[in-house]
Design an enzyme around this catalytic site. Sequence first.
Site, PDB file in Angstrom:
ATOM      1  N   LYS A  63      49.993   1.243  93.548  1.00 39.46           N
ATOM      2  CA  LYS A  63      49.022   0.094  92.994  1.00 39.46           C
ATOM      3  C   LYS A  63      47.920   1.695  91.864  1.00 39.46           C
ATOM      4  CE  LYS A  63      47.921  -1.682  97.055  1.00 39.46           C
ATOM      5  NZ  LYS A  63      47.243  -2.150  98.475  1.00 39.46           N
ATOM      6  N   GLY A 123      46.513   5.527  97.659  1.00 34.68           N
ATOM      7  CA  GLY A 123      45.639   3.919  96.947  1.00 34.68           C
ATOM      8  C   GLY A 123      44.683   3.069  97.582  1.00 34.68           C
ATOM      9  N   TYR A 208      49.831  -4.650 108.724  1.00 36.25           N
ATOM     10  CA  TYR A 208      50.206  -5.370 109.665  1.00 36.25           C
ATOM     11  C   TYR A 208      50.868  -5.808 110.414  1.00 36.25           C
ATOM     12  CZ  TYR A 208      51.107  -7.484 105.132  1.00 36.25           C
ATOM     13  OH  TYR A 208      52.048  -7.850 104.291  1.00 36.25           O
TER      14      TYR A 208
END
Length: 264
Positions: A63, A123, A208
């Site tokens: 990122k 990030g 997740y």
Amino acid sequence: MQLFAIFGDPVHHSKSPLMHNSVFQYFDIKACYTRILLKDGSKLKERFLELGLSGANITIPHKEAAYNACDEIRGFARKVGVVNTIVNENGKLIGYNTDADGFIFAIEEFKNIKRVLVLGAGGTAKALVQKFLDEGMDVSILNRSPKRLQEFEQLNVKLFTWENFKNEEYDLVVNTTSAGLEDDSLPVPKELLEKILSHTRYVADAIYGKLTPFLQEAKKRSIPYKDGTDMLLGQGVLASWLFLDKQYDKHLIKKVMKQSLQLS
Ligand code: NDP
């Protein structure tokens, strides 16, 4: 046919292709979204242009490299130096960050969050920390090693490594490390985590699709917790607005994306 992709290493776990392809299908948009394993972040721009992408998302560990790859940075990403969404505007790479707003949306039901402990200093942490500060919260950061903490020294935050950590009372502890993503490791040593979890009201994990060892510890102690699914959906909805250059109804997009997650 427009082509979109997510770049990362690892990237095989990413649900972004499912989410975005389901939106394209729902709105009958001629576009396709795929995954690209990128080992060297400095090759991001080259790969993006070579593939003729219309847009991309960027995940670990690129990122910050994505920020450097862009020709122009807009909005919140300018403040944090971290890009998770790129749009191709006439051959120019325009960088955005949709992670932080996605996270704030995710923790909507956690009330009165004033003191936050962020685990990790990569990030994702950068984006969330800046957002928490913007929201007037008191922020501490705990990272495994000191190097990445240096990038937070200019901010009004407390910085700790595992060696010098001083525990306080927190409203929320957020795991932004990748510990538990591919393995069963905890983001901090177990004895430290026990102390931390006995002094917080809520817990959240950016990871997740699984109950990480960190969330398992929170569950054991009956601390209300959230995994990264809502954050994923939140950042995805905002990224799709940028990809499609159109603000379709937020709740409708979220619903379509959420349904796609059940396919996996
Ligand atoms: P980065 O690579 O930028 O940072 C990783 C951080 O994790 C560093 O602080 C690193 O510490 C720490 N770390 C890595 N392994 C361990 C370990 N075994 N134990 C303790 N600390 C560790 O990653 P990102 O910030 O881009 O992403 C972090 C996580 O957030 C990923 O799991 C990603 O999938 C998830 N994420 C989820 C989103 C969602 O929508 N739900 C959105 C964005 C990210 P050190 O400095 O010591 O190396």
